[in-house]
Design an enzyme around this catalytic site. Structure first.
Site, PDB file in Angstrom:
ATOM      1  N   SER A  60      67.291  36.249  47.449  1.00  0.00           N
ATOM      2  CA  SER A  60      67.578  35.073  48.271  1.00  0.00           C
ATOM      3  C   SER A  60      67.322  33.795  47.476  1.00  0.00           C
ATOM      4  CB  SER A  60      66.742  35.172  49.553  1.00  0.00           C
ATOM      5  OG  SER A  60      67.118  34.201  50.483  1.00  0.00           O
TER       6      SER A  60
ATOM      7  N   ASP B 229      75.709  39.015  56.303  1.00  0.00           N
ATOM      8  CA  ASP B 229      74.628  38.056  56.050  1.00  0.00           C
ATOM      9  C   ASP B 229      74.934  36.746  56.779  1.00  0.00           C
ATOM     10  OD1 ASP B 229      72.848  36.180  54.907  1.00  0.00           O
ATOM     11  OD2 ASP B 229      72.789  37.290  53.014  1.00  0.00           O
TER      12      ASP B 229
ATOM     13  N   HIS C 144      71.015  39.854  55.694  1.00  0.00           N
ATOM     14  CA  HIS C 144      70.317  39.182  54.598  1.00  0.00           C
ATOM     15  C   HIS C 144      69.191  40.039  54.026  1.00  0.00           C
ATOM     16  CE1 HIS C 144      69.737  35.563  52.223  1.00  0.00           C
ATOM     17  NE2 HIS C 144      68.438  35.579  52.474  1.00  0.00           N
TER      18      HIS C 144
HETATM   19  C1  MLT Z   1      68.256  29.118  49.697  1.00  0.00           C
HETATM   20  O1  MLT Z   1      67.765  28.144  50.220  1.00  0.00           O
HETATM   21  O2  MLT Z   1      68.082  29.405  48.500  1.00  0.00           O
HETATM   22  C2  MLT Z   1      69.090  29.987  50.558  1.00  0.00           C
HETATM   23  O3  MLT Z   1      69.371  29.334  51.758  1.00  0.00           O
HETATM   24  C3  MLT Z   1      68.435  31.308  50.778  1.00  0.00           C
HETATM   25  C4  MLT Z   1      67.100  31.146  51.455  1.00  0.00           C
HETATM   26  O4  MLT Z   1      66.117  30.963  50.775  1.00  0.00           O
HETATM   27  O5  MLT Z   1      67.040  31.211  52.686  1.00  0.00           O
END
Ligand code: MLT
Length: 202
Positions: free
Chosen positions: A103, A153, A184
Protein backbone atom coordinates in the site's frame (compact mmCIF):
# COMPACT_ATOMS: atom_id res chain seq x y z
CA UNK A 1 22.67 6.67 14.17
CA UNK A 2 20.87 5.92 10.92
CA UNK A 3 18.31 8.43 9.68
CA UNK A 4 15.16 6.30 10.09
CA UNK A 5 13.83 4.37 13.05
CA UNK A 6 14.11 0.80 11.79
CA UNK A 7 14.52 -2.87 12.54
CA UNK A 8 17.34 -4.88 11.03
CA UNK A 9 17.72 -8.65 10.96
CA UNK A 10 20.99 -9.96 9.50
CA UNK A 11 20.93 -12.63 6.82
CA UNK A 12 21.14 -16.24 7.89
CA UNK A 13 21.57 -17.38 4.26
CA UNK A 14 24.03 -15.19 2.38
CA UNK A 15 22.73 -16.41 -0.99
CA UNK A 16 19.38 -14.67 -0.35
CA UNK A 17 18.90 -10.99 -1.33
CA UNK A 18 18.34 -8.38 1.38
CA UNK A 19 14.77 -7.08 1.64
CA UNK A 20 13.67 -3.51 2.27
CA UNK A 21 10.30 -3.88 4.01
CA UNK A 22 7.91 -0.92 3.65
CA UNK A 23 4.72 -0.93 5.70
CA UNK A 24 1.31 0.51 4.86
CA UNK A 25 -0.39 3.55 6.45
CA UNK A 26 -0.69 3.06 10.20
CA UNK A 27 1.92 0.32 10.26
CA UNK A 28 5.44 0.39 11.59
CA UNK A 29 8.86 -1.21 11.30
CA UNK A 30 7.66 -4.42 12.97
CA UNK A 31 4.73 -5.17 10.66
CA UNK A 32 6.36 -6.90 7.72
CA UNK A 33 9.20 -8.79 9.43
CA UNK A 34 7.12 -11.97 9.58
CA UNK A 35 6.12 -11.61 5.94
CA UNK A 36 9.76 -11.09 4.98
CA UNK A 37 10.89 -14.21 6.85
CA UNK A 38 8.15 -16.24 5.15
CA UNK A 39 8.65 -15.09 1.57
CA UNK A 40 12.47 -15.12 1.50
CA UNK A 41 13.82 -17.26 4.35
CA UNK A 42 17.36 -16.31 5.33
CA UNK A 43 17.31 -12.83 3.74
CA UNK A 44 18.60 -9.83 5.67
CA UNK A 45 15.60 -7.66 6.59
CA UNK A 46 15.78 -3.86 6.71
CA UNK A 47 12.52 -2.35 7.87
CA UNK A 48 12.20 1.43 8.38
CA UNK A 49 9.27 3.31 9.90
CA UNK A 50 7.73 6.02 7.68
CA UNK A 51 8.44 9.52 9.02
CA UNK A 52 5.10 11.14 8.18
CA UNK A 53 2.35 11.01 10.77
CA UNK A 54 -1.26 11.25 9.56
CA UNK A 55 -3.51 11.40 12.62
CA UNK A 56 -0.87 9.42 14.45
CA UNK A 57 -0.49 6.87 11.66
CA UNK A 58 3.02 6.46 10.20
CA UNK A 59 3.37 6.78 6.41
CA UNK A 60 6.19 7.28 3.92
CA UNK A 61 4.91 10.53 2.31
CA UNK A 62 2.15 13.10 2.67
CA UNK A 63 -1.16 12.89 0.87
CA UNK A 64 -3.86 15.48 0.35
CA UNK A 65 -6.64 12.87 0.39
CA UNK A 66 -6.90 9.10 -0.02
CA UNK A 67 -5.26 8.36 -3.36
CA UNK A 68 -4.29 12.04 -3.92
CA UNK A 69 -0.60 12.52 -3.27
CA UNK A 70 1.54 15.53 -2.40
CA UNK A 71 3.95 14.89 -5.26
CA UNK A 72 6.66 17.26 -4.05
CA UNK A 73 6.69 15.29 -0.80
CA UNK A 74 6.67 11.96 -2.66
CA UNK A 75 9.86 13.06 -4.44
CA UNK A 76 11.53 14.40 -1.31
CA UNK A 77 10.68 11.30 0.74
CA UNK A 78 11.69 8.83 -2.00
CA UNK A 79 15.11 10.48 -2.10
CA UNK A 80 15.36 10.54 1.69
CA UNK A 81 14.53 6.84 1.87
CA UNK A 82 17.02 6.02 -0.89
CA UNK A 83 19.68 7.88 1.13
CA UNK A 84 18.76 5.79 4.17
CA UNK A 85 19.21 2.63 2.10
CA UNK A 86 22.70 3.82 1.14
CA UNK A 87 23.57 4.49 4.81
CA UNK A 88 22.17 1.14 5.93
CA UNK A 89 24.01 -0.75 3.20
CA UNK A 90 27.28 0.71 4.49
CA UNK A 91 26.45 0.14 8.14
CA UNK A 92 25.29 -3.45 7.68
CA UNK A 93 27.29 -4.49 4.61
CA UNK A 94 24.37 -5.15 2.27
CA UNK A 95 23.86 -5.41 -1.47
CA UNK A 96 21.09 -3.30 -3.00
CA UNK A 97 17.86 -4.69 -1.51
CA UNK A 98 14.63 -5.82 -3.09
CA UNK A 99 11.81 -3.62 -1.79
CA UNK A 100 8.70 -5.36 -0.48
CA UNK A 101 6.04 -2.72 0.04
CA UNK A 102 2.38 -2.83 0.94
CA UNK A 103 0.00 0.00 0.00
CA UNK A 104 1.67 3.28 1.00
CA UNK A 105 4.95 1.33 1.28
CA UNK A 106 4.46 -0.03 -2.25
CA UNK A 107 3.82 3.48 -3.53
CA UNK A 108 7.05 4.89 -2.08
CA UNK A 109 8.91 1.86 -3.48
CA UNK A 110 7.46 2.60 -6.94
CA UNK A 111 8.57 6.24 -6.59
CA UNK A 112 12.08 5.10 -5.58
CA UNK A 113 12.28 2.88 -8.67
CA UNK A 114 11.45 5.90 -10.83
CA UNK A 115 13.62 8.48 -9.05
CA UNK A 116 16.49 6.48 -7.53
CA UNK A 117 16.62 3.19 -9.45
CA UNK A 118 20.08 2.32 -8.14
CA UNK A 119 18.74 2.12 -4.58
CA UNK A 120 16.83 -1.10 -5.31
CA UNK A 121 17.67 -4.28 -7.17
CA UNK A 122 13.97 -5.04 -7.66
CA UNK A 123 10.61 -4.67 -5.98
CA UNK A 124 7.49 -6.53 -4.91
CA UNK A 125 4.69 -3.96 -4.97
CA UNK A 126 1.58 -5.12 -3.13
CA UNK A 127 -1.46 -2.88 -3.84
CA UNK A 128 0.55 -0.12 -5.49
CA UNK A 129 -0.71 2.82 -7.51
CA UNK A 130 0.89 5.41 -9.79
CA UNK A 131 2.99 7.55 -7.41
CA UNK A 132 3.84 10.45 -9.76
CA UNK A 133 1.62 11.97 -12.46
CA UNK A 134 4.57 11.91 -14.86
CA UNK A 135 7.06 9.06 -14.93
CA UNK A 136 10.55 10.55 -15.10
CA UNK A 137 12.83 9.06 -17.78
CA UNK A 138 14.50 6.09 -16.11
CA UNK A 139 16.22 2.86 -17.11
CA UNK A 140 14.94 -0.15 -15.17
CA UNK A 141 16.60 -2.78 -17.36
CA UNK A 142 17.53 -5.84 -15.32
CA UNK A 143 15.12 -5.05 -12.46
CA UNK A 144 12.45 -7.60 -11.60
CA UNK A 145 9.14 -6.23 -10.34
CA UNK A 146 6.25 -8.26 -8.96
CA UNK A 147 2.95 -6.39 -8.66
CA UNK A 148 -0.17 -7.80 -7.04
CA UNK A 149 -3.38 -5.78 -7.21
CA UNK A 150 -6.94 -6.33 -6.03
CA UNK A 151 -9.62 -6.17 -8.73
CA UNK A 152 -12.07 -5.01 -6.04
CA UNK A 153 -9.70 -2.66 -4.23
CA UNK A 154 -11.80 0.37 -3.17
CA UNK A 155 -8.67 2.58 -2.93
CA UNK A 156 -6.91 1.69 -6.18
CA UNK A 157 -8.79 1.56 -9.50
CA UNK A 158 -7.59 -1.44 -11.54
CA UNK A 159 -6.70 0.88 -14.44
CA UNK A 160 -4.38 2.88 -12.22
CA UNK A 161 -2.47 -0.26 -11.16
CA UNK A 162 -2.28 -1.34 -14.82
CA UNK A 163 -0.85 2.05 -15.78
CA UNK A 164 1.87 1.66 -13.17
CA UNK A 165 2.74 -1.83 -14.44
CA UNK A 166 2.87 -0.49 -18.02
CA UNK A 167 5.13 2.44 -17.18
CA UNK A 168 7.55 0.21 -15.23
CA UNK A 169 7.79 -2.25 -18.10
CA UNK A 170 8.15 0.59 -20.65
CA UNK A 171 11.14 1.70 -18.55
CA UNK A 172 12.65 -1.76 -19.05
CA UNK A 173 11.72 -3.59 -15.85
CA UNK A 174 10.75 -7.25 -16.02
CA UNK A 175 7.24 -6.83 -14.61
CA UNK A 176 4.88 -9.58 -13.49
CA UNK A 177 1.47 -8.11 -12.67
CA UNK A 178 -1.29 -10.18 -11.09
CA UNK A 179 -4.82 -8.81 -10.76
CA UNK A 180 -6.40 -10.86 -7.96
CA UNK A 181 -10.12 -11.27 -7.18
CA UNK A 182 -9.78 -9.47 -3.86
CA UNK A 183 -9.71 -6.02 -2.23
CA UNK A 184 -6.99 -3.90 -0.62
CA UNK A 185 -5.95 -6.46 1.98
CA UNK A 186 -3.43 -9.15 1.20
CA UNK A 187 -4.70 -12.66 0.50
CA UNK A 188 -3.22 -16.13 0.63
CA UNK A 189 -2.67 -15.86 -3.13
CA UNK A 190 -0.42 -12.81 -2.63
CA UNK A 191 1.74 -14.90 -0.31
CA UNK A 192 1.91 -17.79 -2.75
CA UNK A 193 2.90 -15.48 -5.60
CA UNK A 194 5.56 -13.82 -3.45
CA UNK A 195 7.06 -17.14 -2.37
CA UNK A 196 7.16 -18.31 -5.99
CA UNK A 197 8.64 -15.03 -7.31
CA UNK A 198 11.35 -15.02 -4.63
CA UNK A 199 12.20 -18.66 -5.27
CA UNK A 200 12.79 -17.71 -8.92
CA UNK A 201 15.31 -14.94 -8.06
CA UNK A 202 18.62 -15.72 -9.69
C1 MLT B 1 -1.39 6.00 -0.14
O1 MLT B 1 -1.70 6.98 0.50
O2 MLT B 1 -0.21 5.68 -0.36
C2 MLT B 1 -2.50 5.17 -0.66
O3 MLT B 1 -3.71 5.86 -0.54
C3 MLT B 1 -2.54 3.84 0.02
C4 MLT B 1 -2.75 4.00 1.50
O4 MLT B 1 -1.79 4.15 2.22
O5 MLT B 1 -3.90 3.96 1.95
Amino acid sequence: ELSFIHRFEPATDSSRPPLLLLHGTGGDENDLLGLGRTISPGSALLSPRGKILENGMPRFFRRLAEGVFDEADVKFRANELADFVTEARKAYGLEAPIAVGFSNGANIAAAMLMLRPDALSGAALLRAMVPLSETPPVDLAGKRVLMTSGAMDPIIPADNAKRLAASLSEAGAEVQHHMLPTGHNLSQTDLQLLVKWFSEQS
